[in-house]
Design a protein around this motif. Sequence first.
Motif, short mmCIF file in Angstrom:
data_model
loop_
_atom_site.label_atom_id
_atom_site.label_comp_id
_atom_site.label_asym_id
_atom_site.label_seq_id
_atom_site.Cartn_x
_atom_site.Cartn_y
_atom_site.Cartn_z
N LYS A 158 -38.09 -30.10 30.08
CA LYS A 158 -39.55 -30.16 29.97
C LYS A 158 -40.20 -30.15 31.35
N PHE A 159 -39.61 -30.90 32.29
CA PHE A 159 -40.17 -30.94 33.65
C PHE A 159 -40.14 -29.56 34.29
N THR A 160 -39.03 -28.85 34.10
CA THR A 160 -38.93 -27.49 34.65
C THR A 160 -40.02 -26.60 34.08
N SER A 161 -40.29 -26.74 32.78
CA SER A 161 -41.29 -25.88 32.15
C SER A 161 -42.70 -26.17 32.64
N VAL A 162 -42.95 -27.38 33.13
CA VAL A 162 -44.27 -27.73 33.68
C VAL A 162 -44.56 -26.89 34.93
N GLY A 163 -43.51 -26.61 35.73
CA GLY A 163 -43.67 -25.71 36.88
C GLY A 163 -44.04 -26.38 38.18
N LEU A 164 -44.02 -27.70 38.24
CA LEU A 164 -44.40 -28.38 39.48
C LEU A 164 -43.43 -28.05 40.61
N ASP A 165 -42.14 -28.05 40.32
CA ASP A 165 -41.16 -27.86 41.39
C ASP A 165 -40.55 -26.47 41.37
N VAL A 166 -41.40 -25.46 41.24
CA VAL A 166 -40.96 -24.08 41.43
C VAL A 166 -41.46 -23.61 42.79
N GLU A 167 -40.87 -22.55 43.29
CA GLU A 167 -41.24 -22.04 44.62
C GLU A 167 -42.70 -21.59 44.60
N PRO A 168 -43.56 -22.20 45.44
CA PRO A 168 -44.98 -21.79 45.44
C PRO A 168 -45.13 -20.36 45.96
N SER A 169 -46.07 -19.63 45.38
CA SER A 169 -46.33 -18.27 45.83
C SER A 169 -47.56 -18.19 46.73
N ASN A 170 -48.60 -18.91 46.38
CA ASN A 170 -49.83 -18.89 47.18
C ASN A 170 -50.21 -20.30 47.60
#
Length: 369
Positions: A158-170
């Motif tokens: 669930k945490f992964t799906s939230v997207g907080l700790d993905v590589e930022p693009s902008n």
Amino acid sequence: MPLIATNCVKDDELYPVFENIRFVDEATYSTWFRAHPIPGDVIFVCKGSPGRTALVPDPVPFCIAQDMVALRADPTVVDNRYLYYVLQSKETRRKIENMHVGTMIPHFKKGDFHRLVLPVHSDLGEQQAIAEVLSALDDKIAANNKIARTIEALGSAKFTSVGLDVEPSNEVVLLGEVFDLNPRRTVASASPTVIDMQALPTTEPLVERWNTGIRKGGARFANGDTLIARITPCLENRKTAFVDFLEDGDVGIGSTEFIVMRSKNDLPLGLSYFMAVSERFRDFAIQNLVGTSGRQRVSASDLARHTLCPVDPSELQTFGEWADANLKVLGSLRGENRTLATTREALLPQLISGKIHVKEAEELVAASI
């Protein structure tokens, strides 16, 4: 073939836990290992934590490292599961401890098994009945542990799906903007709750055991904080825990090798735990270890500059509320397991000695589960 080591054999776990395991190829398995465990064997740890035991499941999905042995009783004399419980008894554990050799890393010599005298009930049927009663408690503990692992896995997904700790693009948000690192705390108690590095789990969110001690230097933490090991190899092994075991308002003291992380901006506190065990965060922490080989550490200031992807606050709030609620469920399961283990430990010596009968124990177990 998975190779389980001594760290996979734990107190209050009937079967080995697959934790930080290595693998061996078929050739190594066939030639290097002189014997292989079969279902029902008792795994006995000889080095590090001598005397820890576990049962071999059916089928056998692993081989065992050389710091352990598989014990197999004569089935006409001793039931193997009964042997497991006899080895778990405090009396037997004391005997084993008195036979330890070595100081820094204690071990039990395989040649000393012939000197280990065990209190074995003479009736094989009674042995099997005793093992059956005690197994009911351990089966319930195992079921609770399975639920806990499922909640942990679901939370990480669930945490992964939230997207907080993905590589930022902008846009970029720094971790220090969302979480406090090593917040200041004042210890009021002269005998505060203390935990050391050994207490931090590697595969589940909550600490199982804690103590009280004298005031000393170390990381200060409160309920709702997440503790992260900052030193190698503990960081790589994922020693991380969510704090939920203190009395309201209390402050505990941990190792100087802990970093304390806490959600900011009124975000739910459980969010910090799933941040701490997320893959990208952990990779960043490990890549920022500095120092001499074997004593490398990551600093709180380095963690604070970890980059996060901006997320709608309402999404963080929703996930955090789920995390808080389910961490409470895990706390309830831990409390139930402690009660079950206490019941088992109380019944074990009395059943083995014959002070109480199996029928009496069955009634007590039924009330517990």
